[in-house]
Design an enzyme around this catalytic site. Sequence first.
Site, PDB file in Angstrom:
ATOM      1  N   CYS A   1       3.440   1.581   2.776  1.00  0.00           N
ATOM      2  CA  CYS A   1       4.683   0.835   2.521  1.00  0.00           C
ATOM      3  C   CYS A   1       5.622   1.693   1.674  1.00  0.00           C
ATOM      4  O   CYS A   1       6.818   1.800   1.955  1.00  0.00           O
ATOM      5  CB  CYS A   1       4.390  -0.464   1.772  1.00  0.00           C
TER       6      CYS A   1
ATOM      7  N   CYS B   1       0.836  -1.202   0.000  1.00  0.00           N
ATOM      8  CA  CYS B   1       0.000   0.000   0.000  1.00  0.00           C
ATOM      9  C   CYS B   1       0.872   1.253   0.000  1.00  0.00           C
ATOM     10  O   CYS B   1       2.099   1.172   0.020  1.00  0.00           O
ATOM     11  CB  CYS B   1      -0.915   0.003   1.228  1.00  0.00           C
TER      12      CYS B   1
ATOM     13  N   ASP C   1      20.749 -40.329  -5.776  1.00  0.00           N
ATOM     14  CA  ASP C   1      19.432 -40.636  -5.219  1.00  0.00           C
ATOM     15  C   ASP C   1      19.081 -42.045  -5.695  1.00  0.00           C
ATOM     16  O   ASP C   1      19.421 -42.414  -6.824  1.00  0.00           O
ATOM     17  CB  ASP C   1      18.415 -39.610  -5.732  1.00  0.00           C
TER      18      ASP C   1
ATOM     19  N   CYS D   1      42.166 -10.010 -30.872  1.00  0.00           N
ATOM     20  CA  CYS D   1      42.961 -10.697 -29.853  1.00  0.00           C
ATOM     21  C   CYS D   1      42.368 -10.457 -28.470  1.00  0.00           C
ATOM     22  O   CYS D   1      41.369  -9.754 -28.322  1.00  0.00           O
ATOM     23  CB  CYS D   1      44.406 -10.218 -29.890  1.00  0.00           C
TER      24      CYS D   1
ATOM     25  N   ASP E   1      16.732 -36.573  -9.851  1.00  0.00           N
ATOM     26  CA  ASP E   1      15.818 -36.299 -10.960  1.00  0.00           C
ATOM     27  C   ASP E   1      15.454 -34.823 -11.073  1.00  0.00           C
ATOM     28  O   ASP E   1      14.705 -34.431 -11.956  1.00  0.00           O
ATOM     29  CB  ASP E   1      14.555 -37.155 -10.852  1.00  0.00           C
TER      30      ASP E   1
ATOM     31  N   ASP F   1      14.637 -33.508  -5.552  1.00  0.00           N
ATOM     32  CA  ASP F   1      16.047 -33.432  -5.163  1.00  0.00           C
ATOM     33  C   ASP F   1      16.608 -32.022  -5.308  1.00  0.00           C
ATOM     34  O   ASP F   1      17.806 -31.814  -5.100  1.00  0.00           O
ATOM     35  CB  ASP F   1      16.900 -34.378  -6.027  1.00  0.00           C
TER      36      ASP F   1
ATOM     37  N   CYS G   1      41.715  -6.877 -27.395  1.00  0.00           N
ATOM     38  CA  CYS G   1      40.471  -6.294 -27.934  1.00  0.00           C
ATOM     39  C   CYS G   1      39.304  -6.669 -27.024  1.00  0.00           C
ATOM     40  O   CYS G   1      38.472  -5.828 -26.675  1.00  0.00           O
ATOM     41  CB  CYS G   1      40.187  -6.823 -29.337  1.00  0.00           C
TER      42      CYS G   1
END
Length: 815
Positions: free
Chosen positions: A16, A13, A502, A83, A701, A705, A86
Amino acid sequence: MAKKSFKIEGMTCASCARAVERVTGRLEGVSSANVNLATEKLTLEYDDDKLTVEAISEAIDKAGYKAITESVQKTLKIEGMTCASCAKAVERVTGKLDGVSQSSVNLATEKLTINYEPSTVRVIDIKKAIEKAGYKVAEEDITVDLDRDNKDKERKSLWQRFIISALFTLPLLYISMGHMIGLPLPEFIDPMNNPANFAIAQLVLTLPVILVGYRYYIIGFKTLFKASPNMDSLIAIGTSAAFLYGIFAVVKILQGEESYAMELYFESAAVILTLITLGKYFETVSKGKTSEAIKKLMGLAPKTATIIRNKTEVQIPIDQVEVGDIIVVKPGEKMPVDGVVVSGFTSVDESMLTGESIPVEKHEGDSVIGASINKNGSIQYKATKVGKDTALSQIIKLVEDAQGSKAPIAKLADVISGYFVPIVIILAIVSGLAWYFIGQESAMFALTIFISVLVIACPCALGLATPTAIMVGTGKGAEHGVLIKSGEALETAHKIDTIVFDKTGTITEGSPVVTDILTSDGITEEELLRISASAERGSEHPLGEAIIKYAEEKAIKLVETSGFSAIPGHGIKVTVDKMEVLLGNLKLMKERGVSLGNFEDESHRLANEGKTPMYIAIDGKLVGIIAVADTVKETSKKAIERLHQMGIKVAMITGDNHRTAKAIAEQVGIDRILSEVLPEDKANEVKKLQDEGRMVAMVGDGINDAPALAQADIGIAIGSGTDVAMESADIVLMRSDLMDVPAAIQLSRSTIRNIKQNLFWAFAYNTIGIPVAMGILHIFFEGFLLNPMMAGAAMSLSSVSVVANALRLKKFNTE
C-alpha cells in the site's frame, strides 16, 4: 519547492505504501515522495507552481486511499493590537506562513486562533512572525486571575495616562485659546507682549503629553515601516505633523516672525492624544464587560476539593483531583468535578450550568456536574471527569470557540479593514495638497485638513462591530443554557423560517405513561391493573413497562405468573391466578377471536386522541382497556405558539402512524406532519423541505437524529444536559424545555440586528466623517472646517459607541 506531509488512511501493508509513493511520485512537479507506514504519513517535495494539494489528494483517492492534511488548532493571546488593522496584520503575517491553513483574530478578546500543520510550521515560527510584525505573543495558558490582573493593569495604565495628559492639556488649552474668548493671561506669556514665551510654554506643556502617549508612536511607526499601518499610525502621523509644525512655528517666532504665534498647533496634538487615551480607556472597560459571561463560567468551579485518602478527609487544590477519587461535599458547597454519587442523598442546584431553576434530586448512582451547588444533604461521589474533560470545561471551550469565530456578515468589514488605513493616509495627503495647490488655501489650512482626515478615521469601529456582539450574544445564551457553537450558526439561525421537531423526547416526554383505564362490569380498575402489570412483568416492551410503573405508583401488589409467551407485533399471553390472560393490540384480539363489544367506540376515541389502547382479555373475553401514551411536555404548546408569533412554520417528524401523529400535532398546534418516517429517512425529509426553498432548523435529541441535525441549516440538540460536544448540532440546549428553541432563534435575531447596527454605524461614521474632515462642507459653507480636536473626540466616541451598543444585548431576556 514545497514540502508537505499528509496522513494516509486505508494503508495496511508495505505494498500500500509503495502504491501511494508510486502514484504521487508520477505527478508532475514531484521531486520526492516518501511514505512511512508506521506513522501512516506521506511526505512530498514538489513544485507548488505546478501542483496543488487538491491534485495530490485526488491522485491518492484514485489509488484507493484517502489523504488528510495534518492540522492542529492553537489559540494564542496577542498583545499590542489596538484596532482592526492590527488584527488584519496579524492574520496576514501568520496566514502567509507555509503550513498555516487558517488564521483568525478576534480583536475583542485579543486572541489569534490558528490552524496549522505541525510538520510544516512550528509554534515558535508563528510567534516569531507575530513579533516581527510588531506585536507580542503572551503566555498561552492565562488563568482567569492573571487575565483579570493584566486587564486591570491595562485599564489603570490608560486611566493614569489620561489623568497625566489632562493635567497638562487643560492649562495648554487655556494658554492657547483662553485669550480668544477674553480670559486673562499673565503678561509674561501673553502672545501680544511675549510671543516667544507664549510658544515655549505651549511646547513645554505638550512634551509630557507626547511622552505619556509614546506607545502610539512606537506601535504606529513600527507598523507603518513594515507596510501594515494601523490606527496608531494615523494618530502618530497626525499628531507628529501638528507637533513638528508647532516646533517650526516656535523657531520662526524666535527668528522674529511673531505672526506664527497664532499658528501654533501644540494644543491639537495634546488634545487629540488625551481624548484618544480617554476613548481607549472607555473602550477597554466596555470590552471587559463583553467577556463577563465567560469569566462568570470560569469562576464557577471551586478552588479546592475535599477527598477521602486513607480513610481521612483531605482538602486539595481542584487541579490535583484524579479520576476515581472519592469526593465529600457538604450542604452549601460546590461540586469540584463531574462524578457519580456513591453514598448519600441530596438535591443539587444546576441552574448556573443548565439554566434549570428547580433543584435536581440525587441518589446513589446518579451523575453530578462540577460547579453545581449541593443544597441540603452530605454526599460522597466518585470523580469521573476532571480538568478539561468536565462539563464546565467543555462549555467554556465551546463558548470560547464561538466567541473566537467570525460570522459571514463580518467578511466585508474584514476586507475593508485590510485596506482602510493606507487609503486614509493617501486621502489625507491628497486632500491636504489639493486644498493647498488647487484650492489656494494656506499651509495652516492644508495641515488642518491633513490632520483631521488622519485622526477622524476609525478602523476600530469596523473591527469591533461583529466580535463584540457575538461575544455578548453567545455569553448571554450560555447563561440560559443555550450554547451557540459559532458565529456562522448564530447568523444562520436568524434566517430560519421552518423548524422541524422530532416528536419523541422533544415535543413529548419520551417515556410512555398510563392515561386511561376502562373496565367491564365485574372487574375493578385496581384488579385489572394488578393482572395486567403482573402479566407484563416478563415483558421488556416500553408500553408494558409503563403499566408496571403505574401499578407501582399505586402500590398495587403483583402476583406470580406462569406460561409467559411473547407474540411479536401483537402482545403477550400469560397465565395469572390460573386465568389465561391475553394483553396486546387490536390485531391480537382479532386473531384470537375476542369481540370488542361495548369497547369499540371507546377504542376509536382513544386512538384518535393519540393514545395506544392495550386490550386485556381473560379466558377469551375482553375485560378492559389500558391506554398508554407518550405525554406532551408542558411547554411544547407555548413554545410552538411563540414560534408562530415569530413567523416560523413548525413541522413534526415521527415514526408513528398518521392518526397518532395528528392527535399530538393538534394538541400543540403543528403546521405540518411528517409521519411514519424511519430514523434513517429523517435527513431526507429535512432535505425535501430545503428543496422547497425553506431555511430549516431541526430539533432533536442529538442521538438518532444526528443525520437530520447535520442536514438541516441549523441543528439544535435539546435536552443534552452536560453532553455539549455533539458534533452534529450547531446549537446545544442543555435543558429539555422547548421554550429554549424560540429563545435561541430570538437571541440570534437580536445579535444579528445588533451587528447590523454596529456595522451601519461604523460604515456611516467613516463614510460621513472622512469627507467632512477632507473639507467638503467648506466648499458649500465658507469658513466651515473641522477642527482636528473635534475629529479626535469623534473618533474616540465611535469605537466606544459600537461596544456600548453590543453591551445592550446583556439586557436580552429569554422570557
